[in-house]
Design a protein around this motif. Sequence first.
Motif, PDB file in Angstrom:
ATOM      1  N   LYS A 189       8.455 -47.765  -3.788  1.00 56.80           N
ATOM      2  CA  LYS A 189       7.793 -46.533  -4.209  1.00 56.80           C
ATOM      3  C   LYS A 189       6.906 -46.764  -5.422  1.00 56.80           C
ATOM      4  O   LYS A 189       5.877 -46.100  -5.592  1.00 56.80           O
ATOM      5  CB  LYS A 189       8.855 -45.471  -4.510  1.00 56.80           C
ATOM      6  CG  LYS A 189       8.302 -44.126  -4.938  1.00 56.80           C
ATOM      7  CD  LYS A 189       9.361 -43.030  -4.878  1.00 56.80           C
ATOM      8  CE  LYS A 189      10.552 -43.339  -5.744  1.00 56.80           C
ATOM      9  NZ  LYS A 189      11.545 -42.229  -5.760  1.00 56.80           N
ATOM     10  N   ASP A 229       2.706 -49.022  -5.051  1.00 51.93           N
ATOM     11  CA  ASP A 229       1.720 -48.383  -4.178  1.00 51.93           C
ATOM     12  C   ASP A 229       0.280 -48.642  -4.607  1.00 51.93           C
ATOM     13  O   ASP A 229      -0.651 -48.318  -3.872  1.00 51.93           O
ATOM     14  CB  ASP A 229       1.965 -46.869  -4.111  1.00 51.93           C
ATOM     15  CG  ASP A 229       1.819 -46.194  -5.471  1.00 51.93           C
ATOM     16  OD1 ASP A 229       2.049 -46.867  -6.501  1.00 51.93           O
ATOM     17  OD2 ASP A 229       1.485 -44.994  -5.507  1.00 51.93           O
ATOM     18  N   ASP A 243      11.319 -46.622   0.511  1.00 53.89           N
ATOM     19  CA  ASP A 243      11.018 -45.415  -0.269  1.00 53.89           C
ATOM     20  C   ASP A 243       9.534 -45.175  -0.526  1.00 53.89           C
ATOM     21  O   ASP A 243       9.185 -44.280  -1.273  1.00 53.89           O
ATOM     22  CB  ASP A 243      11.777 -45.439  -1.599  1.00 53.89           C
ATOM     23  CG  ASP A 243      11.441 -46.633  -2.468  1.00 53.89           C
ATOM     24  OD1 ASP A 243      10.620 -47.472  -2.043  1.00 53.89           O
ATOM     25  OD2 ASP A 243      11.990 -46.724  -3.577  1.00 53.89           O
ATOM     26  N   ARG A 244       8.658 -45.966   0.080  1.00 52.52           N
ATOM     27  CA  ARG A 244       7.229 -45.662  -0.065  1.00 52.52           C
ATOM     28  C   ARG A 244       6.749 -44.914   1.178  1.00 52.52           C
ATOM     29  O   ARG A 244       6.184 -45.477   2.097  1.00 52.52           O
ATOM     30  CB  ARG A 244       6.391 -46.926  -0.299  1.00 52.52           C
ATOM     31  CG  ARG A 244       4.886 -46.600  -0.495  1.00 52.52           C
ATOM     32  CD  ARG A 244       4.052 -47.808  -0.821  1.00 52.52           C
ATOM     33  NE  ARG A 244       4.147 -48.866   0.160  1.00 52.52           N
ATOM     34  CZ  ARG A 244       3.595 -48.864   1.372  1.00 52.52           C
ATOM     35  NH1 ARG A 244       2.901 -47.808   1.792  1.00 52.52           N
ATOM     36  NH2 ARG A 244       3.761 -49.889   2.189  1.00 52.52           N
ATOM     37  N   LYS A 245       6.976 -43.618   1.208  1.00 49.90           N
ATOM     38  CA  LYS A 245       6.544 -42.786   2.341  1.00 49.90           C
ATOM     39  C   LYS A 245       5.156 -42.228   2.044  1.00 49.90           C
ATOM     40  O   LYS A 245       4.885 -41.033   2.178  1.00 49.90           O
ATOM     41  CB  LYS A 245       7.530 -41.644   2.569  1.00 49.90           C
ATOM     42  CG  LYS A 245       8.986 -42.071   2.688  1.00 49.90           C
ATOM     43  CD  LYS A 245       9.252 -42.946   3.903  1.00 49.90           C
ATOM     44  CE  LYS A 245      10.745 -43.247   4.057  1.00 49.90           C
ATOM     45  NZ  LYS A 245      11.019 -44.180   5.167  1.00 49.90           N
ATOM     46  N   SER A 249      16.901 -47.054  -0.632  1.00 52.01           N
ATOM     47  CA  SER A 249      15.806 -46.138  -0.377  1.00 52.01           C
ATOM     48  C   SER A 249      16.116 -44.755  -0.935  1.00 52.01           C
ATOM     49  O   SER A 249      17.175 -44.185  -0.673  1.00 52.01           O
ATOM     50  CB  SER A 249      15.550 -46.044   1.133  1.00 52.01           C
ATOM     51  OG  SER A 249      14.545 -45.103   1.414  1.00 52.01           O
ATOM     52  N   TYR A 278      13.526 -41.535  -1.478  1.00 58.87           N
ATOM     53  CA  TYR A 278      12.162 -41.012  -1.518  1.00 58.87           C
ATOM     54  C   TYR A 278      12.176 -39.502  -1.742  1.00 58.87           C
ATOM     55  O   TYR A 278      13.169 -38.814  -1.491  1.00 58.87           O
ATOM     56  CB  TYR A 278      11.399 -41.355  -0.235  1.00 58.87           C
ATOM     57  CG  TYR A 278      12.028 -40.865   1.046  1.00 58.87           C
ATOM     58  CD1 TYR A 278      11.734 -39.600   1.547  1.00 58.87           C
ATOM     59  CD2 TYR A 278      12.892 -41.676   1.772  1.00 58.87           C
ATOM     60  CE1 TYR A 278      12.306 -39.145   2.736  1.00 58.87           C
ATOM     61  CE2 TYR A 278      13.463 -41.244   2.956  1.00 58.87           C
ATOM     62  CZ  TYR A 278      13.167 -39.974   3.427  1.00 58.87           C
ATOM     63  OH  TYR A 278      13.729 -39.530   4.595  1.00 58.87           O
ATOM     64  N   ASP A 279      11.065 -39.007  -2.230  1.00 59.75           N
ATOM     65  CA  ASP A 279      10.916 -37.584  -2.503  1.00 59.75           C
ATOM     66  C   ASP A 279      10.264 -36.896  -1.306  1.00 59.75           C
ATOM     67  O   ASP A 279       9.339 -37.428  -0.692  1.00 59.75           O
ATOM     68  CB  ASP A 279      10.044 -37.373  -3.749  1.00 59.75           C
ATOM     69  CG  ASP A 279      10.628 -38.059  -4.978  1.00 59.75           C
ATOM     70  OD1 ASP A 279      11.855 -37.994  -5.142  1.00 59.75           O
ATOM     71  OD2 ASP A 279       9.855 -38.657  -5.757  1.00 59.75           O
TER      72      ASP A 279
END
Length: 490
Positions: free
Chosen positions: A121, A124, A150-152, A454, A456-457
């Motif tokens: 995350k 990026d 976690d990098r959505k 992981s 993520y928000d």
Amino acid sequence: MKGSGLALGGLAIAGSGIGRAASQCTLDTGDCYPTPEKRDAYTLFSEELDTVTPPLRPAGMDELRITFMGSGFPPARPAQEMMSVFVEVGPGSNGTAPDQFIFDCGSGVMGNYTAMNVGFKKMDKVFLNHLHGDHMSDLTCIYTFGPATDRKKPLYVWGPGPSRVKSPTPPRRLYDDGTTALCRNLREACRWHTESFSFLPTAVEEWRDETPKWGLPVAAVNVGDDPPGDGFALYAIELDWTRVGVAYENHETGVRITHFPVVHARKGSVGYKLEWNGLSMIYTSDTRPETMCVQQASSKETEGKGVDVFIHEMVPPPEASVVKALRLPRVPDPVLQPELYEQFQKHVALAATVYENSHTPQGAFGYLLNQIDVHPRLTVAAHFTVADDTIACAKKSVWSHCKEWIQWLGKDAIGGATRGYMTWACDLMVITVTKDEIKQYRADVDPFAMSPLSSYDGTALPPKYPSPTAAIDTTNVIQPGPDTYCESGY
């Protein structure tokens, strides 16, 4: 080799002060090898520096933190992976938000990001100085595994545009060799991977395009066919390497990143200067000794203040590099060891050719550093094969040019008004920078640590594939059961 052009890295390369440079070329390999210094340890880093243990606290108020995830010269070695510098800024007392950046991501550095507990995350925004493999090869790992964790959100890659250099052989093709082409080809090369992982969510409902806030010099290009906010969307921001320009300017975080041309290997290499909250850092990555980085660090370009941290590449002289690479205690004797000496000379000639194309030997580094009219608070030599012996040799070269002011940074912090210190980068070196002090640490990591979990928000969008088995043939899969194995996995 006394007085040879190679002895201090060909100081006349810098283009001025030839007579003075020649008078300083009194060191040669014999002054460094044989050596009483350790060849297999960087003692200051491994034994003397204070340590920090991951996961590190977030960068503090008004703090700039620099972590060397890779620091070495190719090919990689266990002590030093290829180049990557992770830069974090904390919240500013003026209300700005935190931010973070990757500068270069060469082979092997992902292990150090994991050891430092840095999740995807935070990975990026990647700034490539040039497109050599030792500066971008772990981009594959960052791109392909980020969306599964976690990098959505998309991955953004800054780097130079095409070199515009024609091939010298017929039909003299003009290659599309810039950052957009790199990202486009990477995206397609990783198609099997990205499709195979798309049974997992790779995007969230709440994603919003943040690029309008970044002051980009050109529109970010989505190089593939992925939805704009998807984790597998790969965006390229190509920079005009022929001039100085702004690559990133975020008023919410207060970070401004400028790019400028450097001279390395082929047209199309850049350095970067990060400015934030009254602090500044220059990272040249690889370059021959040149004037643009001196200009960017000068009083004119820093409103008279000078730069806080100046990170520049350094390589040992060719003879010293070859002595080390051949595991020799000294230069071979041409009479007693004629075959080995001939091999040695061939390697020295090859190294000198590479340096002429690409790099800054330690003597040229010292000359260049002395041309900066306001000494940096801290200078960091990177891309250098560190050990006590190579650093001791390099100090002699730098000292010959900067002896009136240079000091070597140890475990103690230097105060805010203090300038003129220097150190050598190693993997997992952490440098904290505030207006009040600069201090270097060694990160004490667990080499067996797992990657961060992981987290993520946002609300995950449905994955592209409806189930974990949608893209595989399960005909020959051995299923769990009473006669095979437990479904729990134990």
